[in-house]
Design an enzyme around this catalytic site. Sequence first.
Site, PDB file in Angstrom:
ATOM      1  N   THR A 155      27.444   6.784 -45.244  1.00 16.39           N
ATOM      2  CA  THR A 155      25.963   6.238 -45.105  1.00 16.39           C
ATOM      3  C   THR A 155      26.063   4.684 -44.758  1.00 16.39           C
ATOM      4  O   THR A 155      25.367   4.012 -44.149  1.00 16.39           O
ATOM      5  CB  THR A 155      24.937   6.555 -46.205  1.00 16.39           C
ATOM      6  OG1 THR A 155      25.150   8.078 -46.333  1.00 16.39           O
ATOM      7  CG2 THR A 155      23.657   6.461 -45.756  1.00 16.39           C
ATOM      8  N   THR A 156      26.803   4.138 -45.651  1.00 15.18           N
ATOM      9  CA  THR A 156      26.888   2.674 -45.793  1.00 15.18           C
ATOM     10  C   THR A 156      27.605   2.098 -44.402  1.00 15.18           C
ATOM     11  O   THR A 156      27.316   1.043 -43.949  1.00 15.18           O
ATOM     12  CB  THR A 156      27.813   1.954 -46.797  1.00 15.18           C
ATOM     13  OG1 THR A 156      27.125   2.561 -47.892  1.00 15.18           O
ATOM     14  CG2 THR A 156      27.676   0.418 -47.195  1.00 15.18           C
ATOM     15  N   ARG A 171      18.672  11.312 -51.366  1.00 18.01           N
ATOM     16  CA  ARG A 171      18.727  11.239 -49.981  1.00 18.01           C
ATOM     17  C   ARG A 171      18.969  12.428 -49.251  1.00 18.01           C
ATOM     18  O   ARG A 171      18.321  12.652 -48.107  1.00 18.01           O
ATOM     19  CB  ARG A 171      19.954  10.230 -49.434  1.00 18.01           C
ATOM     20  CG  ARG A 171      19.728   8.945 -49.685  1.00 18.01           C
ATOM     21  CD  ARG A 171      20.782   8.025 -49.164  1.00 18.01           C
ATOM     22  NE  ARG A 171      20.722   6.609 -49.360  1.00 18.01           N
ATOM     23  CZ  ARG A 171      20.758   5.575 -48.541  1.00 18.01           C
ATOM     24  NH1 ARG A 171      21.103   5.828 -47.347  1.00 18.01           N
ATOM     25  NH2 ARG A 171      20.733   4.172 -48.779  1.00 18.01           N
ATOM     26  N   LYS A 198      31.960  12.703 -55.074  1.00 14.80           N
ATOM     27  CA  LYS A 198      31.295  11.314 -55.094  1.00 14.80           C
ATOM     28  C   LYS A 198      29.883  11.549 -55.674  1.00 14.80           C
ATOM     29  O   LYS A 198      29.109  12.066 -55.086  1.00 14.80           O
ATOM     30  CB  LYS A 198      31.038  10.736 -53.580  1.00 14.80           C
ATOM     31  CG  LYS A 198      30.435   9.252 -53.829  1.00 14.80           C
ATOM     32  CD  LYS A 198      30.226   8.763 -52.721  1.00 14.80           C
ATOM     33  CE  LYS A 198      29.279   7.220 -52.612  1.00 14.80           C
ATOM     34  NZ  LYS A 198      29.100   6.863 -51.410  1.00 14.80           N
ATOM     35  N   ILE A 239      33.177   5.049 -55.051  1.00 12.15           N
ATOM     36  CA  ILE A 239      33.109   4.692 -53.714  1.00 12.15           C
ATOM     37  C   ILE A 239      31.911   3.933 -53.688  1.00 12.15           C
ATOM     38  O   ILE A 239      30.748   4.151 -53.705  1.00 12.15           O
ATOM     39  CB  ILE A 239      32.887   5.869 -52.999  1.00 12.15           C
ATOM     40  CG1 ILE A 239      34.262   6.908 -53.078  1.00 12.15           C
ATOM     41  CG2 ILE A 239      32.499   5.795 -51.498  1.00 12.15           C
ATOM     42  CD1 ILE A 239      34.144   8.086 -52.232  1.00 12.15           C
TER      43      ILE A 239
END
Length: 291
Positions: A43-44, A137, A160, A202
């Site tokens: 997503t980043t 999310r 994660k 992460i």
Amino acid sequence: MFKGSMPALVTPFKDGAVDFDTLKRLVEWHIEQGSHALVPVGTTGESPTLTHAEHEAVVQCVVQQVAGRIPVIAGAGSNNTAEAVRFIQFAERVGANGALVVTPYYNKPTQAGLIAHFTMLHDCCNLPIIIYNIPGRSAVDMSPATMGELAKLPRIVGVKDATGDLDRVCSQRLTCGPDFLQISGEDATAHGFNAQGGIGCISVTANVAPKLCSELQEATLAGDYAKALSIQDRLMPLHHAIFAEPGVCGAKYGLARLGLCSDDVRPPLMPLTEETRARVDAGLRHAGLLN
């Protein structure tokens, strides 16, 4: 297999297109700064607004630039199982070392649906798979019991965990076993996460402060939580500032202030407000990264 500080890499843009030259420079910088693995197109990495071709090109670029020096864990998630199969098979084909797969977002599968989704991905490739559980999310939360069922598959190797609930680490140790890789997905609790049994993060903040994030992780893995806490004290204002607005926007602005990347993002994301820019600047100074 995977541990330590693993930046969730931003995808740099120039004139609206992916800036591959800057991406390669960022890879080199992260390796020099001590990052333990790289995670492109999560997503980043703005995966929601990359085309499929861009997604795959970014993964291939990072794998080629890393050239085996540290692991590359390719973002391969989708709420469309067939699309996730495409991404994970591509990642394997170009030489990624693992895949990060988010729980399917928006369509809210049941726990049985989650098992079906991840089992199909497991069976379609030979890559180690890290589950990405981020209910805030994706609107679905993988239970520890479901994760325990998936952990029985040989290539479902870890999670994660971005729930922010440190109790989950202990609960998942019970259902998945102590060898299941538990990786934090939340910078502000990464220190405590490792104390509960985690082995890495992460990280969004590691885009901007890779050396400090690497040193923090190395300290926890060595059992020196006092040293790790002193580093976390330096990083906390930066964590808070980066996440005051969507994390990629904060990370790209921080990189821009360090002269490493433009702060361009794709709509519907927007550049940071002036108030948040000031907070990121203050966080960078508190961490000793900006004069």
